[in-house]
Design an enzyme around this catalytic site. Structure first.
Site, PDB file in Angstrom:
ATOM      1  N   ASP A   6     -27.160   7.455 -43.925  1.00  0.00           N
ATOM      2  CA  ASP A   6     -27.168   8.447 -44.995  1.00  0.00           C
ATOM      3  C   ASP A   6     -28.635   8.695 -45.334  1.00  0.00           C
ATOM      4  O   ASP A   6     -29.291   7.848 -45.930  1.00  0.00           O
ATOM      5  CB  ASP A   6     -26.401   7.893 -46.213  1.00  0.00           C
ATOM      6  CG  ASP A   6     -26.553   8.769 -47.457  1.00  0.00           C
ATOM      7  OD1 ASP A   6     -27.101   9.884 -47.355  1.00  0.00           O
ATOM      8  OD2 ASP A   6     -26.117   8.316 -48.538  1.00  0.00           O
ATOM      9  N   LYS A  65     -36.172  15.702 -48.495  1.00  0.00           N
ATOM     10  CA  LYS A  65     -34.979  16.368 -47.951  1.00  0.00           C
ATOM     11  C   LYS A  65     -34.855  17.805 -48.456  1.00  0.00           C
ATOM     12  O   LYS A  65     -34.324  18.663 -47.766  1.00  0.00           O
ATOM     13  CB  LYS A  65     -33.754  15.553 -48.373  1.00  0.00           C
ATOM     14  CG  LYS A  65     -32.459  16.000 -47.776  1.00  0.00           C
ATOM     15  CD  LYS A  65     -31.422  14.947 -48.069  1.00  0.00           C
ATOM     16  CE  LYS A  65     -30.034  15.387 -47.705  1.00  0.00           C
ATOM     17  NZ  LYS A  65     -29.072  14.306 -47.996  1.00  0.00           N
ATOM     18  N   GLU A 138     -22.007  15.197 -45.409  1.00  0.00           N
ATOM     19  CA  GLU A 138     -21.890  14.069 -46.337  1.00  0.00           C
ATOM     20  C   GLU A 138     -20.502  13.929 -46.978  1.00  0.00           C
ATOM     21  O   GLU A 138     -19.939  12.833 -46.984  1.00  0.00           O
ATOM     22  CB  GLU A 138     -22.961  14.189 -47.431  1.00  0.00           C
ATOM     23  CG  GLU A 138     -24.332  13.840 -46.885  1.00  0.00           C
ATOM     24  CD  GLU A 138     -25.472  14.376 -47.726  1.00  0.00           C
ATOM     25  OE1 GLU A 138     -25.229  14.816 -48.863  1.00  0.00           O
ATOM     26  OE2 GLU A 138     -26.604  14.345 -47.232  1.00  0.00           O
ATOM     27  N   ASP A 161     -19.375  15.346 -54.829  1.00  0.00           N
ATOM     28  CA  ASP A 161     -20.581  14.600 -54.449  1.00  0.00           C
ATOM     29  C   ASP A 161     -21.798  15.118 -55.208  1.00  0.00           C
ATOM     30  O   ASP A 161     -22.332  16.177 -54.889  1.00  0.00           O
ATOM     31  CB  ASP A 161     -20.778  14.749 -52.931  1.00  0.00           C
ATOM     32  CG  ASP A 161     -21.953  13.931 -52.404  1.00  0.00           C
ATOM     33  OD1 ASP A 161     -22.793  13.498 -53.205  1.00  0.00           O
ATOM     34  OD2 ASP A 161     -22.031  13.731 -51.176  1.00  0.00           O
TER      35      ASP A 161
END
Ligand code: AMP
Length: 558
Positions: A6, A65, A138, A161
């Site tokens: 992850d 990211k 994800e 999420d």
């Protein structure tokens, strides 16, 4: 052995399958969460870098990211190279713990990452020395982690999420061990970081030009935010913040919730849209599961419970579910976990530009991947020798409003208008990466292009796309219909001119058609849709006999 990773905005994790179970590996400092922070020129990665963020904020990079797939540099390195440093640390940690080399990996990305961002993530993995076996969304990984123990149930799951930097809501169907993504929605600029920023601007006493203080305050505020998920009050304390005096601020859970509410509330609309896209009502859902550290906040759990009219499943650690799912996916690829296939969907439509600047969708949004789809195209002009294939991603009707992913030319045999037969095929592989093939079906000459180039669009643009497509739906549709009507008008006018050259009509008949044709020209000029549609219809009607004569003549010739 394949590792599951992850690669998060805030934290990253790595795991492997051990005797049929996914386990997450702790780094040297005994923690499974590695802060996604890099200190340069060092390089230092993880907790050590995060500590330096306070004293040397300018040389410390976090949330890289968010820049994935963009053309930016930090200390001479692009986002892929910086992400590769984080992945490299995870690799070394895993190798130390397992006492063997780990050279293959599954890496997760937000469902909303576009092709360029997925490619960049894959390259980051490769730079770190991994063979990247799969790029997995994800929320899909999270569902995989939760679904493992419910293999035989047929159920529908929503994955909520909310991480440090991104929010995703995904609706999946689990059926006899097969995952199928029904819909996905989200916001690439919504997460715990935004809560931190709002919190900071609320408590920060004017201290411009003191980045060190601000950095220390941020760390302390985040820590207090975490404590408030369990406690009602937390004190932010910075001893000796200014020489002799210390900084102290009491924060209550109610105070934090007041600050965070506008941010958390933004998730609501996305959830409703995802449900609508999946064509499900609340009653159809069997489970709502949570992923992402920010879902530890009681107010987030309350919002989810109220919105979905049920308590969310919190049986897994929300920071770890994505990594666990990535590890399970690695297990599936290794053959350690069986009876599961992972199906994902495309978050945005993919297509090419066609006549009149229109978007021609080849793969609609929310299609299940991997998949292949294609269409045949022809030449708009006589004696055209090649066609420019402009690959687009987005939801807008006009090509110019979508994102260009890349373009290339395909040559074909020249001929009359409409003679060429160029097949264009889009293939999205299991990693969500697009390959475009164009083939002249007459000669078999073809070109295949993997859409490699990172798309330099800001993250806001990603989330704006869906909103804009809804907001402009009406104008967009009108412009498409107008463009199509104009194309039809041009085609009819050309056909009439052609027919006049070969068919002898009475002067009276010819005059009637000419009047109709002139009205079509005038209507095109005016740009008035209703007038043009009427004129097209009248010309169509008025040339029926002409069309019949043309057909008869063609048959006589044969
Ligand atoms: P992730 O991207 O999943 O690692 O989530 C990171 C985000 O979750 C950051 O914004 C953290 O501040 C936040 N977070 C982690 N733990 C907690 C907690 N106990 N309470 C509130 N937020 C948290």
């Amino acid at each position: 052995m394949i590792a599951g990773i992850d690669l998060g905005t805030t934290n990253s994790l790595i795991g492997v399958m051990d005797a049929g179970f996914p386990i997450l590996i702790a780094g040297e400092e005994g923690e499974r969460l590695t802060p996604s922070v890099v200190h340069l020129p060092g390089p230092l990665v993880g907790r050590a870098a995060a500590r330096l963020r306070v004293v040397q904020p300018a040389n410390t990079i976090s949330s890289i990211k968010r820049s994935m797939g963009r053309d930016v540099r930090f200390h001479g390195k692009n986002p892929e190279e910086i992400s590769a440093l984080i992945l490299g640390k995870l690799k070394r940690d895993a190798e130390r713990a397992l006492e063997q080399t780990v050279s293959r990996a599954v890496i997760t990305v937000p469902a909303y990452f576009n092709d360029g961002q997925r490619q960049a993530t894959k390259r980051a993995g490769e730079l770190a020395g991994f063979t990247v076996e799969r790029i997995v969304n994800e929320p899909t990984a999270a569902a995989l982690a939760y679904g493992l123990d419910k293999l035989n149930a047929k159920s529908k799951i929503a994955v909520f999420d909310l991480g440090g930097g991104t929010f995703d809501i995904t609706i999946l169907e689990l059926n006899e061990g097969v995952f199928h993504v029904l819909a996905t929605h989200g916001n690439t600029r919504l997460g715990g970081d935004d809560i931190d920023n709002a919190l900071l601007s609320e408590i920060e006493i004017a201290r411009e030009g003191d980045p060190l203080f601000t950095a220390r305050l941020r760390e302390a505020a985040i820590e207090a935010k975490h404590r408030l998920s369990l406690e009602e009050e937390a004190r932010i304390e910075l001893p000796f913040a200014e020489g002799e005096t210390s900084f102290s601020h009491l924060l209550t859970r109610a105070g934090l919730e007041r600050i965070a509410r506008p941010i958390v509330e933004k998730t609501r609309g996305h959830c409703l849209r995802a449900l609508a896209d999946a064509r499900l009502s609340l009653a159809d859902l069997d489970q709502v599961v949570l992923a992402g550290g920010a879902t530890r906040m009681p107010m987030v759990r309350r919002l989810v419970a109220a919105l979905f009219e049920r308590e969310p499943n919190t049986s897994h650690n929300p920071d770890e579910v994505v990594a666990l799912g990535a590890t399970i996916q690695a297990g599936i690829l290794e053959g350690a976990v069986q009876n599961m296939v992972l199906l994902d969907v495309t978050p945005l439509s993919l297509g090419i530009e066609t006549f009149g600047g229109l978007m021609n969708v080849i793969i609609p949004r929310n299609s299940t991947i991997p998949l292949k789809a294609g269409e045949m195209f022809t030449n708009a002009m006589p004696n055209q020798r090649s066609m420019l294939i402009k690959v687009l991603q987005g939801e807008r009707e006009m090509a110019r409003d979508n994102w260009p992913l890349g373009q290339f030319e395909i040559a074909f045999e020249p001929g009359a208008k409409g003679q060429a037969r160029v097949g264009v095929q889009f293939e999205i592989d299991a990693n969500g990466i697009l390959h475009v093939l164009a083939r002249d079906t007459k000669t078999g000459a073809e070109k295949i292009v993997a859409i490699q180039s990172a798309v330099d669009v800001s993250d806001e643009a990603v989330e704006k796309m869906l909103g804009d497509s809804v907001e402009h739906a009406f104008e967009d549709m009108n412009e498409r219909i107008l463009t199509e009507s104009k194309l039809k008008a041009s085609e009819m006018l050309a056909a009439v001119r052609h027919a006049f050259g070969i068919i002898d009509l009475s002067a009276e008949e010819k005059r009637k058609v000419e009047v109709l044709a002139r009205e079509v020209e005038a209507a095109m000029e005016s740009g008035e849709l209703a007038r043009l549609k009427k004129a097209n219809a009248a010309l169509d009607e008025g040339t029926q006999r002409l069309a019949t004569l043309l057909v008869e003549r063609a048959m006589e010739k044969e």
